[in-house]
Design a protein around this motif. Structure first.
Motif, PDB file in Angstrom:
ATOM      1  N   VAL A 110       7.631  -7.219  -0.761  1.00  0.00           N
ATOM      2  CA  VAL A 110       7.131  -8.575  -0.968  1.00  0.00           C
ATOM      3  C   VAL A 110       6.536  -8.654  -2.376  1.00  0.00           C
ATOM      4  O   VAL A 110       5.683  -7.852  -2.729  1.00  0.00           O
ATOM      5  CB  VAL A 110       6.044  -8.898   0.087  1.00  0.00           C
ATOM      6  CG1 VAL A 110       5.387 -10.221  -0.214  1.00  0.00           C
ATOM      7  CG2 VAL A 110       6.654  -8.905   1.481  1.00  0.00           C
TER       8      VAL A 110
ATOM      9  N   PHE B  43       2.260  -7.248  -6.883  1.00  0.00           N
ATOM     10  CA  PHE B  43       1.342  -8.370  -7.071  1.00  0.00           C
ATOM     11  C   PHE B  43       1.472  -8.963  -8.465  1.00  0.00           C
ATOM     12  O   PHE B  43       1.878  -8.285  -9.412  1.00  0.00           O
ATOM     13  CB  PHE B  43      -0.101  -7.911  -6.854  1.00  0.00           C
ATOM     14  CG  PHE B  43      -0.327  -7.220  -5.548  1.00  0.00           C
ATOM     15  CD1 PHE B  43      -0.271  -7.923  -4.357  1.00  0.00           C
ATOM     16  CD2 PHE B  43      -0.578  -5.848  -5.496  1.00  0.00           C
ATOM     17  CE1 PHE B  43      -0.484  -7.282  -3.138  1.00  0.00           C
ATOM     18  CE2 PHE B  43      -0.786  -5.207  -4.287  1.00  0.00           C
ATOM     19  CZ  PHE B  43      -0.731  -5.920  -3.109  1.00  0.00           C
ATOM     20  N   GLN B  44       1.032 -10.223  -8.546  1.00  0.00           N
ATOM     21  CA  GLN B  44       1.113 -10.940  -9.818  1.00  0.00           C
ATOM     22  C   GLN B  44       0.334 -10.217 -10.923  1.00  0.00           C
ATOM     23  O   GLN B  44       0.812 -10.045 -12.027  1.00  0.00           O
ATOM     24  CB  GLN B  44       0.552 -12.348  -9.624  1.00  0.00           C
ATOM     25  CG  GLN B  44       0.610 -13.210 -10.860  1.00  0.00           C
ATOM     26  CD  GLN B  44       0.090 -14.610 -10.598  1.00  0.00           C
ATOM     27  OE1 GLN B  44      -0.363 -14.914  -9.493  1.00  0.00           O
ATOM     28  NE2 GLN B  44       0.192 -15.463 -11.582  1.00  0.00           N
TER      29      GLN B  44
ATOM     30  N   ASP C 207       4.758 -11.098  -5.284  1.00  0.00           N
ATOM     31  CA  ASP C 207       4.062 -12.362  -5.551  1.00  0.00           C
ATOM     32  C   ASP C 207       4.058 -12.591  -7.056  1.00  0.00           C
ATOM     33  O   ASP C 207       3.347 -11.905  -7.783  1.00  0.00           O
ATOM     34  CB  ASP C 207       2.631 -12.279  -5.012  1.00  0.00           C
ATOM     35  CG  ASP C 207       1.865 -13.568  -5.241  1.00  0.00           C
ATOM     36  OD1 ASP C 207       2.472 -14.643  -5.119  1.00  0.00           O
ATOM     37  OD2 ASP C 207       0.666 -13.491  -5.556  1.00  0.00           O
TER      38      ASP C 207
ATOM     39  N   PHE D 182       4.355  -3.859  -1.695  1.00  0.00           N
ATOM     40  CA  PHE D 182       3.832  -5.069  -2.349  1.00  0.00           C
ATOM     41  C   PHE D 182       3.904  -4.956  -3.867  1.00  0.00           C
ATOM     42  O   PHE D 182       3.576  -3.910  -4.434  1.00  0.00           O
ATOM     43  CB  PHE D 182       2.367  -5.295  -1.961  1.00  0.00           C
ATOM     44  CG  PHE D 182       2.160  -5.659  -0.521  1.00  0.00           C
ATOM     45  CD1 PHE D 182       2.168  -6.986  -0.109  1.00  0.00           C
ATOM     46  CD2 PHE D 182       1.972  -4.669   0.436  1.00  0.00           C
ATOM     47  CE1 PHE D 182       1.973  -7.319   1.221  1.00  0.00           C
ATOM     48  CE2 PHE D 182       1.783  -4.988   1.763  1.00  0.00           C
ATOM     49  CZ  PHE D 182       1.782  -6.317   2.166  1.00  0.00           C
TER      50      PHE D 182
ATOM     51  N   ARG E 188       5.241   1.798  -7.200  1.00  0.00           N
ATOM     52  CA  ARG E 188       4.264   1.947  -6.121  1.00  0.00           C
ATOM     53  C   ARG E 188       4.750   1.254  -4.845  1.00  0.00           C
ATOM     54  O   ARG E 188       4.540   1.746  -3.737  1.00  0.00           O
ATOM     55  CB  ARG E 188       2.921   1.358  -6.558  1.00  0.00           C
ATOM     56  CG  ARG E 188       1.825   1.476  -5.514  1.00  0.00           C
ATOM     57  CD  ARG E 188       0.517   0.892  -5.995  1.00  0.00           C
ATOM     58  NE  ARG E 188       0.618  -0.552  -6.218  1.00  0.00           N
ATOM     59  CZ  ARG E 188      -0.358  -1.309  -6.711  1.00  0.00           C
ATOM     60  NH1 ARG E 188      -1.506  -0.749  -7.050  1.00  0.00           N
ATOM     61  NH2 ARG E 188      -0.199  -2.606  -6.876  1.00  0.00           N
TER      62      ARG E 188
ATOM     63  N   ASN F  69      -2.479  -5.258  -9.968  1.00  0.00           N
ATOM     64  CA  ASN F  69      -3.495  -4.611  -9.119  1.00  0.00           C
ATOM     65  C   ASN F  69      -3.392  -3.091  -9.133  1.00  0.00           C
ATOM     66  O   ASN F  69      -3.496  -2.429  -8.102  1.00  0.00           O
ATOM     67  CB  ASN F  69      -3.410  -5.131  -7.680  1.00  0.00           C
ATOM     68  CG  ASN F  69      -4.019  -6.496  -7.552  1.00  0.00           C
ATOM     69  OD1 ASN F  69      -3.294  -7.482  -7.527  1.00  0.00           O
ATOM     70  ND2 ASN F  69      -5.338  -6.575  -7.540  1.00  0.00           N
TER      71      ASN F  69
ATOM     72  N   ARG G 242       2.344  -2.161   8.387  1.00  0.00           N
ATOM     73  CA  ARG G 242       2.362  -2.696   7.024  1.00  0.00           C
ATOM     74  C   ARG G 242       2.421  -1.554   6.005  1.00  0.00           C
ATOM     75  O   ARG G 242       3.195  -1.597   5.043  1.00  0.00           O
ATOM     76  CB  ARG G 242       1.106  -3.538   6.810  1.00  0.00           C
ATOM     77  CG  ARG G 242       1.213  -4.554   5.715  1.00  0.00           C
ATOM     78  CD  ARG G 242       0.102  -5.561   5.811  1.00  0.00           C
ATOM     79  NE  ARG G 242      -1.217  -4.937   5.741  1.00  0.00           N
ATOM     80  CZ  ARG G 242      -2.240  -5.243   6.527  1.00  0.00           C
ATOM     81  NH1 ARG G 242      -2.096  -6.173   7.444  1.00  0.00           N
ATOM     82  NH2 ARG G 242      -3.387  -4.641   6.396  1.00  0.00           N
ATOM     83  N   GLY G 243       1.635  -0.520   6.274  1.00  0.00           N
ATOM     84  CA  GLY G 243       1.596   0.601   5.340  1.00  0.00           C
ATOM     85  C   GLY G 243       2.909   1.342   5.247  1.00  0.00           C
ATOM     86  O   GLY G 243       3.239   1.909   4.207  1.00  0.00           O
TER      87      GLY G 243
END
Lengths: 261, 384
Positions: free
Chosen positions: A186, A111-112, A188, A109, A176, A115, A103-104
């Motif tokens: 991905v 995010f909404q 969100d 990612f 990032r 973060n 995953r790393g």
């Protein structure tokens, strides 16, 4: 055929990606949660293929399973049944440590709520995935600054998140997500906290900078204003994919035009 | 990751300082109170701390602690001297006598009478004068702190002043001349200590059938100290102790029979509870506030162990900082009181004990946070 593609460049792009390898292949994926003695079936047999170079959107009403699906795809949640491979790798066969490492290195990612770590500067925030992967601090910061430059924030590398606008924060989040060159990004709800214009700027950035022929983007969104940026839209309801819209820019019309801006 | 952990910690300044404050308060309370406790316990045996020549103290078999003086027969020193393995033995008197002060006030003093011939058992450190000056008529030596605080005299101009060499002091209706000022380890009780010769002490003190308090003795070189002690007990019916044994016997008595250790223990316990409560609660809130960030890091590929290490690093940093500030304040307190009755030594053992307790405080304070980190699900980051 050629004239249709010229008329709708998005359609031409789908045609381009059609021949490429699969970034994600899910078949018959189910996932349930137990809460208060009741089992909620969030995914009820999902079949999903996302090709390399493709920008796929998952849309649908709240609770339809979108977030659960990207969590399974990103290796954050374990599926109950079915098959799911990301770049040919099956999370089910990996140990927790392998999954975390995969995953790393492979997934980015967005995010909404961005973060971002409030105590870190933009460059330091962008460097986080590299630091997690063991890259030396100085090298990570250098790469982070280059990536911020690519998303148009080369002048704000030392700014703290609170000193940036929402759109700028999301661009930092995108930098990032890309800095360690993951093959799957991905997102969100990447635009739900942004106004129309900023949302489109972020989507253009994702489409033009984050997406290439060796990478795939999966975006979960409610925001109909950005549907036109997708290569394909997977409509979900009640834990299933109920429809796939190809060439959404053509069907949506004017808004899709922004996708090519 | 260490960098991220430290920036996360210091980024929330209020919580960061709150955690450090909690640990600091804990370290301050523990080190301060334990230092005073150890100092007070040490003072209970201070009478014999300066005995460099004698290695045995002979006392009545029923004696439980240093101040528990049970008079011995005047022949006690001779009897001890006659035991095999004893190189020499001298008597010592320790009694309380009222000193008459200016304005009709009086103060009870501890008078220590030293063997007239050898003056063994006298003060080891003199500020003014010499121990040998006790051989002068009516001579006494007083402590410099007692002189300043407890035994003021009226000068020729009629004003009260600190007594010095050459001044007179009235002990039990007898005028005594101050011939020296000593610096003694502070006693457990706050009564002034006055040194004089054994004969003079016996003449000043109210008449008693038995007047010897202790016998100070030295074993012959190469003699088995344990055997000599046993022989003294067999021959005289008295108990012989080394300085260390008598000191710990005294400390043991105070620990068993007074509320002092309970009082200090409660304060130390409160220090721990305060530290755990403030630091633990603040640290837990800090973790809760950063749970989404930790989930995001986990989603981005940080392993659970990496996150736990981050939390432990944060806890270690606040622990070290809180400990350093707390112990520093304790040291500053005692430095401020050097040369006064509140002068206590900050022993490294106390620092070690405080450090160990602080580690426990930090572990307790961190435990809930670490448990939360172990359970944090990266999927949390996708929840609205």
């Amino acid at each position: 055929m050629t004239s249709i593609m010229n008329e709708h460049p998005q359609a031409a792009r789908i045609h381009e990606t059609a021949g490429r390898g699969l970034a994600i292949h899910c078949s018959g994926v189910t996932k349930g949660f137990t809460a208060g003695g009741n089992t909620i079936r969030a995914l009820r047999g999902i079949d999903l293929d996302v090709r390399l170079g493709e920008l796929a959107m998952l849309v649908g009403p709240s609770g339809c399973g979108k977030t659960t699906l990207i969590s399974v795809v990103a290796g954050i949640l374990d599926r109950d049944e079915g098959e799911c491979r990301v770049f040919g790798q099956d999370f089910a066969t990996m140990s927790a440590r392998q999954k975390t490492r995969f995953r790393g290195q492979t997934v980015g990612f967005v995010f909404q709520q961005f973060n971002l770590l409030p105590a870190l500067t933009a460059a330091q925030n962008v460097a986080v995935p590299l630091l997690i992967n063991g890259v030396a601090h100085a090298a990570a910061i250098k790469a982070a600054k280059e990536m911020l430059d690519r998303v148009g924030l080369g002048e704000r590398t030392e700014s703290l998140p609170k000193q940036l606008s929402g759109g700028q924060q999301q661009r930092v989040a995108i930098a990032r997500a890309m800095v360690h060159r993951p093959r799957l990004i991905v997102c969100d709800e990447p635009t739900s906290a942004l106004d129309h214009e900023t949302g489109h700027t972020v989507m253009r950035l994702l489409k033009n900078v984050a997406l290439d022929e060796d990478r795939a983007l999966v975006i979960v969104t409610h925001d109909a204003r950005i549907f036109g940026f997708a290569d394909r839209i997977f409509k979900m309801d009640d834990g299933r994919i109920v429809d796939v819209v190809r060439n959404p820019s053509a069907s949506i019309g004017a808004s899709g035009g922004d996708a090519h801006a | 990751m260490n960098f991220i952990a430290l920036r996360m910690l210091t980024g929330d300044r209020a919580k960061y300082l709150g955690i450090v404050f909690g640990v600091m308060l804990s370290a301050l309370l523990i080190s301060h109170q334990v230092t005073i406790f150890v100092g007070l316990m040490s003072r209970t045996r201070s009478v014999f701390q300066t005995l460099d020549h004698a290695d045995l103290i002979v006392a009545d078999a029923a004696t439980e602690f240093v101040e528990d003086v049970r008079p011995l027969a005047d022949t006690a020193a001779d009897r001890v001297r006659g035991v095999g393995g004893v190189e020499w033995a001298v008597p010592m008197v320790r009694t309380t006598i009222k000193a008459r002060l200016e304005g009709g006030k009086s103060r009870t003093c501890i008078v220590v009478g030293l063997d007239d011939a050898t003056l063994i058992g006298g003060p080891s450190q003199m500020v003014e004068g010499a121990v040998e000056d006790l051989r002068l008529p009516d001579a006494v030596i007083i402590d410099h702190l007692d002189a300043q605080k407890l035994l003021s005299v009226r000068g020729a101009d009629g004003a009260l002043r600190v007594p010095g060499v050459g001044d007179w002091i009235e002990l039990n209706d007898r005028q005594c001349r101050i011939v020296g000022i000593s610096h003694n380890p502070r006693p457990f009780l706050s009564q002034p200590i006055i040194y004089t010769t054994l004969t003079r002490a016996q003449s000043i003190a109210p008449p008693e059938r038995r007047t010897i308090s202790y016998v100070l003795a030295r074993t012959q070189p190469g003699a088995d100290v344990a055997l000599v002690k046993s022989a003294i007990a067999d021959a005289t019916g008295l108990n012989a102790y080394s300085r260390r044994e008598f000191g710990f016997k005294t400390i043991g008595y105070y620990i068993r029979n007074t509320g002092i250790p309970v009082n200090f223990g409660v304060t130390v316990l409160l220090g721990c509870i305060v530290g755990i409560a403030i630091s633990g609660q603040t640290f837990y809130l800090f973790i809760l506030d950063n749970l989404r960030t930790l989930a995001a890091l986990k989603a981005m590929g940080a392993s659970t162990m990496q996150l736990v290490r981050m939390v432990l690093l944060q806890a270690s940093v606040v622990g070290v900082q809180g400990f350093a500030v707390g112990v520093g304040l304790t040291a500053a307190f005692f430095v401020y009181y050097i040369g006064t009755d509140l002068e206590f030594d900050l022993h490294w053992e106390v620092l070690g004990l405080t450090a160990m307790v602080i580690v426990l405080v930090i572990l307790c304070a961190t435990a809930a946070g670490v448990a939360k980190v172990l359970r944090v699900q990266p999927a949390l980051v996708f929840r609205g």
